[in-house]
Design a protein around this motif. Structure first.
Motif, short mmCIF file in Angstrom:
data_model
loop_
_atom_site.label_atom_id
_atom_site.label_comp_id
_atom_site.label_asym_id
_atom_site.label_seq_id
_atom_site.Cartn_x
_atom_site.Cartn_y
_atom_site.Cartn_z
N ALA A 141 0.85 -1.19 0.00
CA ALA A 141 0.00 0.00 0.00
C ALA A 141 0.89 1.24 0.00
O ALA A 141 1.86 1.31 0.75
CB ALA A 141 -0.90 0.00 1.23
N VAL A 142 0.58 2.20 -0.86
CA VAL A 142 1.34 3.44 -0.93
C VAL A 142 0.38 4.61 -0.77
O VAL A 142 -0.81 4.50 -1.06
CB VAL A 142 2.13 3.57 -2.26
N THR A 143 0.93 5.73 -0.30
CA THR A 143 0.11 6.92 -0.10
C THR A 143 0.51 8.00 -1.09
O THR A 143 1.62 7.99 -1.64
CB THR A 143 0.29 7.45 1.33
N LYS A 144 -0.40 8.92 -1.33
CA LYS A 144 -0.14 10.02 -2.25
C LYS A 144 1.12 10.77 -1.83
O LYS A 144 1.28 11.14 -0.66
CB LYS A 144 -1.34 10.97 -2.27
N GLY A 145 2.04 10.97 -2.77
CA GLY A 145 3.27 11.69 -2.50
C GLY A 145 4.41 10.82 -2.03
O GLY A 145 5.55 11.30 -1.93
N GLN A 146 4.17 9.53 -1.75
CA GLN A 146 5.23 8.64 -1.28
C GLN A 146 6.21 8.34 -2.41
O GLN A 146 5.80 8.12 -3.56
CB GLN A 146 4.62 7.34 -0.77
N THR A 147 7.50 8.30 -2.10
CA THR A 147 8.51 7.95 -3.10
C THR A 147 8.42 6.46 -3.39
O THR A 147 8.52 5.63 -2.48
CB THR A 147 9.92 8.31 -2.61
N ILE A 148 8.23 6.12 -4.66
CA ILE A 148 8.12 4.71 -5.05
C ILE A 148 9.28 4.26 -5.92
O ILE A 148 9.47 3.06 -6.13
CB ILE A 148 6.78 4.47 -5.78
N ALA A 149 10.07 5.20 -6.43
CA ALA A 149 11.21 4.87 -7.29
C ALA A 149 12.06 6.11 -7.45
O ALA A 149 11.67 7.21 -7.04
CB ALA A 149 10.72 4.35 -8.65
N LEU A 150 13.23 5.92 -8.06
CA LEU A 150 14.10 7.03 -8.44
C LEU A 150 14.24 7.02 -9.95
O LEU A 150 14.35 5.96 -10.58
CB LEU A 150 15.47 6.90 -7.77
N SER A 151 14.26 8.19 -10.55
CA SER A 151 14.25 8.30 -12.01
C SER A 151 15.56 7.82 -12.61
O SER A 151 16.61 7.79 -11.96
CB SER A 151 14.00 9.75 -12.43
N GLY A 152 15.50 7.43 -13.88
CA GLY A 152 16.69 6.97 -14.59
C GLY A 152 16.50 7.12 -16.09
O GLY A 152 15.64 7.89 -16.54
N GLU A 153 17.27 6.38 -16.83
CA GLU A 153 17.15 6.36 -18.29
C GLU A 153 17.19 4.92 -18.77
O GLU A 153 17.88 4.58 -19.73
CB GLU A 153 18.25 7.21 -18.94
N THR A 154 16.45 4.04 -18.08
CA THR A 154 16.41 2.63 -18.42
C THR A 154 15.42 2.39 -19.56
O THR A 154 14.65 3.27 -19.94
CB THR A 154 16.02 1.80 -17.19
N GLY A 155 15.43 1.18 -20.07
CA GLY A 155 14.56 0.86 -21.20
C GLY A 155 15.02 1.59 -22.45
O GLY A 155 16.22 1.71 -22.70
N TYR A 156 14.08 2.09 -23.22
CA TYR A 156 14.42 2.77 -24.47
C TYR A 156 14.54 4.28 -24.29
O TYR A 156 14.51 5.02 -25.28
CB TYR A 156 13.35 2.48 -25.54
N ALA A 157 14.69 4.75 -23.07
CA ALA A 157 14.86 6.18 -22.84
C ALA A 157 16.22 6.63 -23.39
O ALA A 157 17.22 5.93 -23.24
CB ALA A 157 14.77 6.50 -21.35
N ASP A 158 16.26 7.80 -24.01
CA ASP A 158 17.52 8.33 -24.53
C ASP A 158 18.03 9.49 -23.69
O ASP A 158 18.97 10.18 -24.08
CB ASP A 158 17.38 8.75 -25.99
N ARG A 159 17.41 9.70 -22.51
CA ARG A 159 17.84 10.74 -21.57
C ARG A 159 17.17 10.41 -20.24
O ARG A 159 16.23 9.60 -20.19
CB ARG A 159 17.41 12.12 -22.07
N PRO A 160 17.62 11.02 -19.14
CA PRO A 160 16.92 10.81 -17.87
C PRO A 160 15.50 11.36 -17.96
O PRO A 160 15.31 12.55 -18.22
CB PRO A 160 17.76 11.59 -16.85
N GLU A 161 14.52 10.50 -17.79
CA GLU A 161 13.13 10.93 -17.94
C GLU A 161 12.20 9.95 -17.25
O GLU A 161 12.60 8.82 -16.90
CB GLU A 161 12.76 11.02 -19.42
N LEU A 162 10.98 10.37 -17.06
CA LEU A 162 9.93 9.51 -16.52
C LEU A 162 8.86 9.32 -17.57
O LEU A 162 8.36 10.30 -18.14
CB LEU A 162 9.31 10.15 -15.27
#
Length: 338
Positions: free
Chosen positions: A297-318
């Motif tokens: 269970a998570v609450t509004k505003g809770q940190t669930i991950a940190l951003s990166g450039e994994t997958g097919y991302a070509d820059r740090p993005e969400l």
């Protein structure tokens, strides 16, 4: 003194060792330690499925005294839901002695405990969406152990199990509609856990909370670099992409229950999917570190991950999506104006 006089001369009684100190309680994991927790295998990889569906011919069945719809399905090898649809039966699906029922023919798979729709689709090298449509499955898409589901026939289906598995493509819709394991009849879904240290077993089904999500918040503060809908080259984007620095905290946009954590969709890399009430789902992709577990269970505003450039991302993005039921919705129409 009497006891002391009993000790032989020249010998001392052995000293009593002090009681062992109780082990110090382990401190709560830091966000960085939580981010390093290994994600368990998804539910669809823990219960393998054999492509052992039975093909039956269409037939007529005369209801006998004491028959139930489920019993008729077991006797004929069809699915009770398919029989109900074919004969216009509605809940509570009562049948009468002497009634003639049409039994739809086809290829039916018997669902075993813990099997998921994704695993079944992989076994038959079919898109799970085709099986959903063929069986008129609806929210919350949780299968029942002992249920039979119709498997559409595909003349181009690969022969070997390895070829069938390779032909299956995982996407967000498959996770939402086919990612939960089959449960026994009358078995309630699992209750959400509060900590990422408590991992639900893969055999536990997770459902969305009942409460409506209320107003959503932005998952990160950043610039929208790709909008919802068709792109310049014609491909469709089911969400938006937001440029952010590496390791930016990604926040849950509303209270909810984590439905998926992992990297099973290559294009999206590190991925978290959260179910909210009212049929809403939020999707967070391209993450570098994942801080929650399935069933948490998570609450509004809770940190669930940190951003990166994994997958097919070509820059740090969400990569961020909102879905209502199975339909992607433009997130900018649901998020506060900036």
């Amino acid at each position: 003194m009497v006891l002391a006089g009993c000790v032989p001369a020249g010998r001392r009684s052995a000293p009593v060792p002090p009681p062992a100190a109780a082990p110090a309680p382990k401190p709560a994991p830091t966000p960085d330690e939580v981010a390093q927790l290994p994600a368990p295998a998804p539910a669809w990889e823990t219960r393998p499925v054999d492509a052992d569906a039975k093909t039956i011919a269409a037939q007529r069945y005369v209801v006998r005294k004491g028959d139930t719809l489920r019993g008729i399905a077991d006797r004929t090898g069809s699915a009770s839901e398919a029989i109900a649809r074919a004969n216009g039966l509605s809940a509570p699906f009562v049948v009468r002695s002497g009634q003639t029922l049409s039994i739809p023919g086809g290829r039916y798979h018997l669902v075993r405990p813990g099997q998921t729709g994704i695993a079944i689709a992989r076994a038959y090298a079919l898109p799970w969406t085709r099986i959903v449509a063929a069986n008129a499955l609806v929210e919350p898409y949780i299968l029942r152990a002992g249920q039979r589901i119709l498997i559409p026939v595909d003349t181009a289906q690969p022969v070997s199990a390895a070829e069938r598995a390779a032909a299956f493509t995982l996407d967000v819709d498959s996770i939402l509609t086919g990612g939960e394991p089959a449960v026994a009849a009358n078995q309630p879904p699992a209750r959400p856990v509060a900590s990422p240290r408590r991992v639900l077993p893969a055999t536990a089904a997770v459902v969305a909370p009942a409460a409506l999500p209320g107003r959503f918040i932005w998952p990160v503060d950043g610039r929208v670099i790709r909008r919802f809908g068709p792109g310049a080259s014609g491909e469709r984007n089911d969400g938006i992409k937001i440029a952010v620095p590496l390791d930016t905290p990604i926040r849950a946009v509303a209270d909810g229950t984590v439905a998926y954590v992992g990297d099973g969709i290559a294009a999206l890399g590190g991925l978290v999917i959260v179910k909210h009430g009212g049929g809403w789902t939020s999707v967070y992709g391209h993450a570098a570190k994942l801080s929650v577990q399935r069933g948490q269970a998570v609450t509004k505003g809770q940190t669930i991950a940190l951003s990166g450039e994994t997958g097919y991302a070509d820059r740090p993005e969400l990569h961020f999506e909102l879905r209502r039921g199975r339909t992607p919705v433009d997130p900018t129409t649901q998020l506060p104006r900036r």
